[in-house]
Scaffold this active site. Structure first.
Site, PDB file in Angstrom:
ATOM      1  NE  ARG A  47     -11.251   1.120 -23.220  1.00  0.00           N
ATOM      2  CZ  ARG A  47     -11.166   0.442 -22.063  1.00  0.00           C
ATOM      3  NH1 ARG A  47     -11.964  -0.598 -21.847  1.00  0.00           N
ATOM      4  NH2 ARG A  47     -10.303   0.805 -21.123  1.00  0.00           N
ATOM      5  CG  ASP A 171     -27.970  -9.495 -39.942  1.00  0.00           C
ATOM      6  OD1 ASP A 171     -28.611  -8.424 -39.896  1.00  0.00           O
ATOM      7  OD2 ASP A 171     -26.877  -9.594 -40.542  1.00  0.00           O
TER       8      ASP A 171
END
Length: 374
Positions: A47, A171
């Site tokens: 993680r 984006d």
């Protein structure tokens, strides 16, 4: 170095075990400590970090020209990490034409956290300036926009935001670093849905953020990434790194195909309008030429009539798959208003097209037969 070389070299790391040319896949979730209980290889738990994710993040930073990058389990997870790194009372500007999930996050989740946002036509610099407030922390750009392919002047907006103390995030999913490099134009952060062109084969879900510099905001986002745990699996990272190897050749060839389709559709009598920045009739044509190396492989087409005619058209197509998403090697088409739901502001007759690697003559032939007798 050129993008093709960067894409190949940045996704390769030496294998100390058997010297394999293809990078190995590290599936382990945990890592052994040495006799002194130290992390001799630097890895604790997947993680927090993983060799495959580290390779992917390094590659993304190189391709976008950034200082550092972070990979996430999806594009939405990456977007959410940015917003989670802001504070109650902060204000965000988002485009009035953009992926509908971005303002939905702000409206459905972060409004309850005390954040506010404004939808603005970011192609209008005066409108952006008018919408900036003292509490504006971030300006979100998407260019070309989804689904109407509006082109925003990245450099102009980024300079304006910086003068007011706000960050600019772009984006860059549709353009990829092959066609557009927002960090070079003044943006602070680039976001990707790596599910799309970076993966390239419609078989892996992911997202990423690339940062111009490694500062306190980056550390806050990294905390969200590590503690929140919305990270891609090692295999997802491996697949994305493999996809990046062919990114340049795929995106450029698909862009060539898209230009052919846009030229054909723009002259067809059954078509009302084609949204594609490679057409001289497009409002952002000259700006796209300045800040993009090619117009990209996405286009939208409005057929004459309404939703009924649009749906009749796509149901007659044989080589275009009716499906959401984009950026894969296969050509996809979707009725965007249906996907976005009853609150959609997308024209009812608009169809979004992701142009693939099929021969453009075959795709044009399919469009021609589907448009006949509309």
């Amino acid at each position: 170095m050129h993008p093709e070389t960067l894409a190949l070299r940045s996704t390769h790391f030496p294998d100390a075990n058997v010297a394999s040319v293809v990078p190995p896949l590290y599936l382990s979730t945990t890592y052994e400590r040495d006799a002194n209980y130290e992390l001799s290889k630097g890895y604790l738990y997947t993680r927090a970090d993983n060799p495959n994710r580290q390779q992917l993040e390094s590659s993304l930073a190189v391709l976008e020209g950034g200082a550092t990058a972070m990979a996430f389990a999806s594009g939405q997870a990456a977007t959410m990490a940015v917003f989670q790194s802001l504070k109650p009372g902060d204000h965000v500007i988002v485009p009035d034409d953009a992926y509908y999930g971005t303002p939905s996050l702000l409206q459905s989740i972060f409004a309850d956290w005390g954040m506010s946002f404004s939808k603005v036509d970011t192609t209008n610099l005066a409108a952006v300036e008018e919408s900036l407030r003292p509490e504006t922390r971030l300006v979100w750009l998407e260019t070309p926009s989804n689904p109407q392919l509006k082109i925003t002047d990245i450099e102009a907006v980024a300079n304006l935001a910086r003068s007011r103390g706000a960050l600019t995030v772009c984006d860059n999913t549709w353009s990829t670093p092959i066609l557009q490099r927002p960090l070079d134009l003044g943006c602070d952060v680039v976001m990707h849905s790596t599910t799309k062109y970076l993966g390239g084969h419609s078989d892996v879900l992911g997202g990423a953020l690339v940062f111009k510099q490694d500062d306190s905001f980056v550390q806050r986002v990294r905390l969200v990434q590590t503690l929140g745990g919305a990270v891609p699996s090692p295999f997802d990272c491996w697949l994305l790194s493999r996809g990046i190897k062919t990114l340049a050749v795929r995106v450029r060839q698909q862009s060539i195909h898209a230009q052919r389709l846009a030229d054909f559709l723009s002259e067809h009598p059954a078509v009302e309008q084609v949204h594609y920045p490679g057409l001289p009739s497009h409002q952002g044509y000259f700006l796209a030429q300045r800040q993009m190396t090619m117009p990209g492989a996405m286009l939208s087409v409005q057929v004459k009539g309404g939703a009924e005619e649009a749906l009749r058209f796509i149901n007659k197509l044989q080589l275009f798959t009716k499906a959401t998403s984009l950026g894969g090697v296969e050509s996809l088409i979707e009725h965007r208003a249906s996907v976005e739901g009853p609150e959609s502001t997308t024209p009812a007759n608009l169809l979004r097209v992701s142009v693939g690697l099929e021969h453009p003559d075959d795709l044009i032939g399919d469009l021609r037969q589907a448009l006949s007798n509309l």
